[in-house]
Design an enzyme around this catalytic site. Structure first.
Site: not given
Length: 892
Positions: A304, A340, A343
């Protein structure tokens, strides 16, 4: 890898890094995508601040044809049309100016360009998938670390943050996506003179019949080029929203996918809806974009990617069957998405200045442990951290060829190699030393101090110092900036224990030049009182070579309570037996995490020759009545490690498999093969573990049961008797004990899978055949017919089967040129040589000095620049396994 000298590093940086005479401030980027022709064209206008008097402009570009280049200077009010000199080797271009741009002025550079939509899975690329009788073609981006330059000319370095206004032009029957929400969208006819921006109209492009969709997106905040993202294709979506706990604003959350699989995206959407507000609360910073989308990608070299506002992820990392999903698949999707989404703050708002501090973006503590534990507490991710993140990092960092978390990255070849467990898992492990609450509060301070900016290690330390008052550089610098980790040797004295630290290597042999670091080691010493109360001394810090601690050694004790420290502990044989007996008690003075830790340490020390393999096996035998899933999982992994090393020694493998059958077959019989909705997560995982371990060890009852269930499925088409959690082992056993008919049935499950997890299970199972002709047929299928991204599953399957390991090594060498040509531009080729617990390493299982010499010779005349670190680690691994076998055999 040998370290570069200062002069070599400086020269490499000058060749690779861009000059700083101009600074990009804003990009107006327009991309026209032709999915039919697999081409794209574009115009980018970049607003520049001139930092010093400038007569040349240098920027990044790779595999693009730049057709026109002009620059307008605010200072001179003139526009220059410029020739563009491409420096392909350094992936950049230069423009020589006829008029100097004065320092302090502004300029606007405009470039038109075109490129190909290839299957490279890097830059702006094409993906084709089929489902429910239809074929879907679409395009998407993957820019990390240095591939934005493959999609548009840019300053492709993390420090060069700018704002981006993206416009996408596409066929009207497709959907356009980018980081930001859509600002406006119109449809225009091909051949019209409608202007699509100040410098752009469709008249610049070949005239084709039909209409075009022009989608303008809102301007982004300041961000690095590797986080820019866009996509175009026949996407459908699921939608939800969340309300910010900080502001009360409602934001859209969507998952986009092709229509045939979008109904499998409910779980990842639900995870996103739960975790975004949690991150806002943890960081005390509101999610800064108006929306957060996730795009499901059928072809992707990474699992990903955290593009700001538009996460992309492989099908296996984003999709599960809502009616029939196994626990492992759920964990992959949830863990990946939590990582993710983290992030969006940690990396996207605040970004490392350069790739040498990649861990400032990738430390996995928050996403895969802290936040995951908030939404799935039954999964116990804090405890599982030991057998996953910590174990993987210790395995790799014990090699002489390891590298520091913070590592020099003088060029693109090096950057691509540091996306490994040291940047992810070791970084997560060592940052946990200060305690979870302190760490998260420190990260919040760090992010607030560097909003929309770039950072270095010291900036994070300042934030954590502000939260804790601790001398963080003193505690942490050696863990981050030095290679390796210590083993703490415990020697008992009349008054207590004497402890000493040295660097730990998997070979056990440490030269003085490799043993210079003195780490600050929190010992976390648990002791037991007369009434059985366990207390942990968290204040003792070993920050010198050796020290003595007063301690009543007649009571149970150990170092590294709950195995939170990034080090091994070496006890005497007698003390280890005493710890094992105490650990096996009910109740035990040692926590479940302690028991996992002592098992893993014992096997690592045995491999290094610092204790006997029999001592590690005695410890396993002491814990044979263990009830905790995670401890039994550690036992299984450690037994598998011995078998994986001695796999060509039947006199060793046979008795160990007998021990596995004795340990796990009764558990499988007790728990059965049926999974009940809502049952305890640990019971569910333990059932799977027991059945898998008994089956791979050859337990006749378990093997026959799995074969019977697969045979019924083949005969009737009804797969309800194969629980999702058992698909992997059932398919593999069917192929291993069957013939071409079973192999073909499993291959059909690859071609028409019910979900991504089933597909990956079937790919690995195809490799389990005993017949080498079927192994060759599987290899040819993987090379010629499988999706490019799926080669790793086939390599993993061949590696897991003891019968096909040498076949895999020979196949890699035979097809090296084909593999290198196809995968060297992305992460996958390096993955085929990486050292990991569950890996797809073509040479990783080899375990003789002859293997080491043969592999070294094979790669001697190859250009290994893009995978040199992984190769050195693999060669280290072969040699250390060879030494382990030799030393253990000699000692009996």
């Amino acid at each position: 890898m040998a370290s570069l000298t200062q002069s070599q590093t400086t020269g490499a940086l000058q060749d690779f890094r861009l000059p700083t005479n101009v600074k990009p401030i804003h990009y107006d980027l327009t991309i026209r995508t032709d999915l039919h022709a697999s081409k794209f064209q574009g115009i980018v206008s970049v607003d520049l601040h001139v930092q010093e008097d400038t007569q040349a402009i240098v920027f990044n570009t790779c595999e693009l044809i730049i057709e026109n280049a002009t620059i307008f200077s605010d200072a001179t009010q003139t526009e220059q049309k410029l020739p563009c000199a491409i420096q392909a080797e350094h992936q950049r271009a230069s423009l020589d100016l006829s008029t100097t741009l004065p320092a302090g002025s502004k300029a606007r550079l405009t470039l038109s360009f075109r490129g190909e939509l290839t299957d490279s899975m890097m830059g702006y690329y094409r993906s084709v998938s089929s489902g429910k009788g239809k074929t879907y073609t679409y395009s998407l981006t993957q820019f990390e670390p240095t591939a934005a330059r493959r999609a548009f000319p840019c300053w492709d370095e993390p420090l060069s943050k700018a704002t981006f206004a993206v416009t996408l032009i596409s066929f009207t029957d497709t959907v356009n996506l980018s980081n930001m929400p859509i600002r406006s969208e119109i449809v225009i006819e091909s051949g019209s003179s409608d202007v699509v921006g100040k410098e752009f109209s469709l008249d610049l492009y070949p005239q084709e019949p039909g209409s075009w969709r022009v989608t303008r997106f809102e301007t982004s905040p300041l961000m690095s080029t590797y986080l820019v993202a866009f996509a175009n294709g026949p996407f459908a979506f699921l939608e939800s929203s969340y309300t910010s706990p900080l502001s009360g604003r409602e934001r859209s959350l969507r998952v986009y996918a092709t229509p045939d699989v979008v109904d499998q995206a409910h779980f990842v959407l639900d995870v996103t809806r739960k975790v975004v507000p949690l991150y806002e609360q943890v960081f005390d910073i509101e999610y800064p974009l108006p929306k957060l989308d996730t795009l499901v990608a059928s072809d992707m070299d990474a699992d990903a990617m955290e593009n700001w506002g538009l996460i992309t992820g492989r099908t296996i990392a984003t999709l599960i069957d809502p009616k029939d999903s196994d626990m492992a698949a759920q964990k992959i999707v949830a863990t990946t998405q939590c990582h993710e989404v983290a992030h969006m703050w940690f990396g996207n708002i605040t970004t490392m200045k350069w790739w040498d501090t990649l861990y400032l973006n990738e430390g996995s503590l928050m996403g895969e442990v802290v936040i995951l534990g908030m939404i799935f507490p039954d999964w116990r991710p804090h405890s599982a951290f030991i057998s996953s993140f910590l174990s993987r990092a210790l395995l790799l960092d014990a090699k002489l060829s390891s590298h520091p978390i913070e590592v020099e990255c003088p060029d693109a070849n090096m950057i691509g190699q540091i996306f490994d467990v040291l940047s992810y898992e070791k970084a997560a492990a060592v940052t946990d030393y200060v305690g979870e609450d302190h760490f998260l509060r420190g990260v919040s301070i760090y992010l607030k101090n560097h909003l929309y900016a770039n950072s270095v290690t010291e900036d994070l330390w300042e934030g954590i110092h502000a939260a804790t008052g601790l001398d963080i550089p003193r505690m942490m610098d050696d863990w981050v900036k030095k290679v390796g980790f210590p083993v703490v040797t415990v020697t008992e004295t009349d008054a207590g224990i004497h402890i000493r630290q040295d660097r730990f290597l998997e070979t056990g042999v440490v030269e003085s030049k490799d043993n210079e670091t003195i780490w600050s080691i929190p010992l976390f010493l648990p002791t037991t009182s007369q009434d059985g109360t366990v207390s942990v001394d968290t204040e003792i810090l070993l920050d010198k070579r050796e020290m003595t601690i007063e301690l009543d050694t007649s009571r149970p004790f150990k170092l590294n309570a709950k195995t939170v420290g990034f080090y091994r502990v070496h006890y005497s044989t007698d003390r280890l037996r005493a710890i094992g007996r105490a650990a096996a008690q009910t109740p035990s003075p040692f926590s479940m995490e302690d028991r996992v830790g002592i098992l893993n340490d014992a096997m690592a020390l045995a491999k290094a020759g610092l204790m006997s393999v029999s001592s590690a096996l005695y410890l396993i035998d002491d814990l044979r009545n263990e009830q905790e899933y995670l401890v039994l999982e550690a036992i299984a992994k450690n037994l598998a490690q011995i078998i994986s090393t001695w796999w060509e020694h039947s006199d060793i493998v046979g008795p160990l498999n007998a021990f596995r059958r004795k340990l796990f077959a009764p558990i499988a019989q007790r728990l059965g093969y049926e999974y009940v909705n809502g049952e305890n997560v640990d019971i569910r995982q333990l059932r799977t573990l027991a059945i898998v371990q008994a089956a791979v060890a050859g337990d006749e009852s378990v093997v026959n049961e799995l074969r019977k269930r697969f045979a019924y499925c083949m005969q009737t088409g009804d797969d309800s008797g194969i629980p999702a959690d058992l698909e992997n082992i059932t398919y593999a056993i069917a192929v291993e004990y069957g013939g071409h008919r079973e192999w073909e049935a499993v291959r059909q499950l690859v071609i028409t899978p019910k979900n991504p997890s089933s597909s990956s299970s079937a790919m690995r199972a195809m490799c389990a055949a005993r017949d080498e002709r079927l192994a060759e047929e599987t290899l040819q299928y993987a090379l010629q017919e499988a999706r490019d991204q799926d080669i790793t599953y086939y390599f993993a399957g061949f590696e897991q089967s003891l019968r096909t390991r040498r076949f895999l090594a020979a196949a890699f060498q035979k097809h090296y040129e084909q593999l290198h040509a196809k995968y060297s531009s992305n992460f996958i080729f390096r993955t085929l040589l990486e050292v990991r617990y569950y890996s797809c390493n073509a040479f990783g299982p080899l375990a003789s000095q002859e293997d080491f010499l043969s592999c070294s010779t094979f790669f001697k005349d190859k250009d290994t620049a893009k995978y040199e670190i992984a190769l050195k680690q693999t060669l280290d691994g072969i040699q250390s396994q060879s030494v382990w076998i030799k030393v253990s055999s000699a000692s009996g």
